[in-house]
Design an enzyme around this catalytic site. Sequence first.
Site, PDB file in Angstrom:
ATOM      1  N   GLY A 196     114.530  33.056  37.124  1.00 19.90           N
ATOM      2  CA  GLY A 196     115.822  32.855  37.749  1.00 19.90           C
ATOM      3  C   GLY A 196     115.630  32.621  39.239  1.00 19.90           C
ATOM      4  CD  GLU A 197     117.956  34.870  42.315  1.00 21.61           C
ATOM      5  OE1 GLU A 197     117.856  34.336  43.437  1.00 21.61           O
ATOM      6  OE2 GLU A 197     118.967  34.766  41.600  1.00 21.61           O
ATOM      7  N   PRO A 198     112.872  33.181  41.170  1.00 22.98           N
ATOM      8  CG  PRO A 198     111.158  34.141  39.879  1.00 22.98           C
ATOM      9  CD  PRO A 198     112.657  33.970  39.937  1.00 22.98           C
TER      10      PRO A 198
END
Length: 237
Positions: A196-198
């Site tokens: 998601g965030e990576p």
Amino acid sequence: GTGILHAALDARNSLLQGVSVKWKAPIDDIDIKDGKVFRKSDPTNKDFQMTMAQAANSGVVLVDQELRPASGTIVGQARVPAFSGYSQKTFGAGFFEVEVDPITGFVHVTDAVQVHDIGRAINPTGVINQLSGGMMQGINKALTEEMIYDPSTGAIVNANLDEYKLHMIDQFPDKVQIDYMEPYDAVGPHGAKGLGEPALLPPPASINAAIYDAVGVHVDHLPMSTPRILNALQAKT
């Protein structure tokens, strides 16, 4: 993902439990393959074969400690296991080339390469889409996205997409290469890691370095907006 996996396994067990009651057969003698439910000890016997839909209609519920028929009752529930002694590490790298206008401070990302270690790719198309979207969001975080507050009231003064600046598709890098690696992860469901965030993390740091390489200034605040780049250039001179 881990919770859904365990809930799905619980639903599978619930389905087989209903078939077990219907066939009066031990549950460990029943299996599923290619959408068919069958007895492992007698796999060619058509009296002990059913489709998944038929199996779902053989559902059971527990009433007074007894399993009783309840058509269509297939429920899977699970808690995420209490893992301990592990650290799931996600890795990624980004390489960005930019053009910087020293007169206006405007930055255009021309080339981008982003590669991530994601564990197993359960949905490869979704992985590429996630990496593409995360790259664009990371570019926005690097260059334009900023909440601006009125210092006297604390109210947000750019609470719409006219004033909260986002790059549109025309600002997507001219050349893009996205890829991923799939080392099996011991913790994630089926060896997968989170993505998601990576995906939005590499652009800001890489673009900061690219701006420095282009015009010789580091901007130590996100977003690296045109006014901040101009201020850095003026301070340099």
